[in-house]
Design a protein around this motif. Structure first.
Motif, PDB file in Angstrom:
ATOM      1  N   TRP A   1       0.832  -1.197   0.000  1.00  0.00           N
ATOM      2  CA  TRP A   1       0.000   0.000   0.000  1.00  0.00           C
ATOM      3  C   TRP A   1       0.871   1.253   0.000  1.00  0.00           C
ATOM      4  O   TRP A   1       1.853   1.327   0.749  1.00  0.00           O
ATOM      5  CB  TRP A   1      -0.887   0.029   1.249  1.00  0.00           C
ATOM      6  CG  TRP A   1      -1.858  -1.095   1.397  1.00  0.00           C
ATOM      7  CD1 TRP A   1      -1.857  -2.056   2.377  1.00  0.00           C
ATOM      8  CD2 TRP A   1      -3.003  -1.366   0.574  1.00  0.00           C
ATOM      9  NE1 TRP A   1      -2.911  -2.903   2.205  1.00  0.00           N
ATOM     10  CE2 TRP A   1      -3.637  -2.509   1.106  1.00  0.00           C
ATOM     11  CE3 TRP A   1      -3.544  -0.752  -0.555  1.00  0.00           C
ATOM     12  CZ2 TRP A   1      -4.790  -3.046   0.539  1.00  0.00           C
ATOM     13  CZ3 TRP A   1      -4.685  -1.289  -1.127  1.00  0.00           C
ATOM     14  CH2 TRP A   1      -5.290  -2.417  -0.581  1.00  0.00           C
TER      15      TRP A   1
ATOM     16  N   THR B   1      -5.646   6.235  -0.668  1.00  0.00           N
ATOM     17  CA  THR B   1      -6.081   5.061  -1.407  1.00  0.00           C
ATOM     18  C   THR B   1      -7.598   5.079  -1.483  1.00  0.00           C
ATOM     19  O   THR B   1      -8.265   5.351  -0.477  1.00  0.00           O
ATOM     20  CB  THR B   1      -5.625   3.760  -0.711  1.00  0.00           C
ATOM     21  OG1 THR B   1      -4.198   3.658  -0.771  1.00  0.00           O
ATOM     22  CG2 THR B   1      -6.234   2.537  -1.365  1.00  0.00           C
TER      23      THR B   1
ATOM     24  N   SER C   1      -2.529   3.507 -10.268  1.00  0.00           N
ATOM     25  CA  SER C   1      -1.475   3.228  -9.301  1.00  0.00           C
ATOM     26  C   SER C   1      -0.289   4.113  -9.634  1.00  0.00           C
ATOM     27  O   SER C   1       0.337   3.932 -10.678  1.00  0.00           O
ATOM     28  CB  SER C   1      -1.072   1.751  -9.356  1.00  0.00           C
ATOM     29  OG  SER C   1      -0.026   1.479  -8.454  1.00  0.00           O
TER      30      SER C   1
END
Length: 206
Positions: free
Chosen positions: A40, A46, A194
């Motif tokens: 992460w 996120t 991402s």
């Protein structure tokens, strides 16, 4: 020409930058392999986009959150807080304990209005005392997501926003956006965005 440009030390390359900053291990090796830094993104926002609540979104996060709840933060002699802002349910302590979550480091915040949800999350993230902040906003526009991203960077915290699948069409400053679906074959992830990485689909994570 391109080769010379790539050799320029002043050139910023997102992929190299992402891999230079280790991620927080997710607890799922298949997912870690698809995330820059191997986990992460820390000090970042996120977004988890889901069909509906209860399809395993907390199971996805629990290995990392449990570890954070037991670790010391940089400037304190005790673990950072795990703040839950406007959860649509009452967290179930026995289930959290099964994941080794330190319940003594949990905070549950229930703001009365949606703008208070974002304000509360921003304050918690920038405080420097929260290892992670989970939030369930009714809406999260691009400007608000940027504020959360900046607050996470300032407080060295991890922000996790849960949003509906329809939000995938909206712009966001999140470092990572994951679409999560569940069927009889298991839980599937679609990495939409991402930072420093690439989109990917992970079938039957659990």
């Amino acid at each position: 020409m391109i080769s010379e440009l790539l050799q320029n030390p002043l050139l910023w390359r997102g992929r190299e930058q992402a891999h230079a900053n280790p991620g927080l291990a997710t607890g799922y090796p298949d997912l870690d392999r698809h995330l820059p830094g191997g986990g992460w993104p820390q000090q970042a926002l996120t977004e988890i986009l889901i069909e509906h609540y209860g399809i395993g979104e907390l199971q996805l996060l629990m290995p990392a959150l449990a570890r954070l709840s037991a670790e010391e933060v940089d400037t304190h002699a005790e673990p950072g807080w795990i703040a839950w802002v406007a959860p649509p349910f009452q967290p179930y302590p026995p289930a959290l304990q099964q994941w080794n979550m330190n319940l003594a480091r949990m905070l549950i915040v229930r703001p009365k209005a949606d703008d208070e949800i974002l304000w509360s999350a921003e304050q918690a993230l920038s405080s420097g005392t929260c290892a992670a902040v989970l939030l369930w906003p009714e809406k999260l526009d691009d400007q608000a997501s940027r504020r959360l991203q900046l607050a996470a960077e300032k407080g060295h915290s991890w922000a996790i926003a849960f949003r509906p699948l329809a939000a995938s069409a909206e712009p966001s400053a999140a470092a990572l956006r994951i679409e999560m679906r569940s069927d009889r074959q298991g839980t599937h992830l679609n990495i939409l965005k991402s930072r420093g990485g690439r989109p990917a689909v992970i079938r039957s994570l659990f």
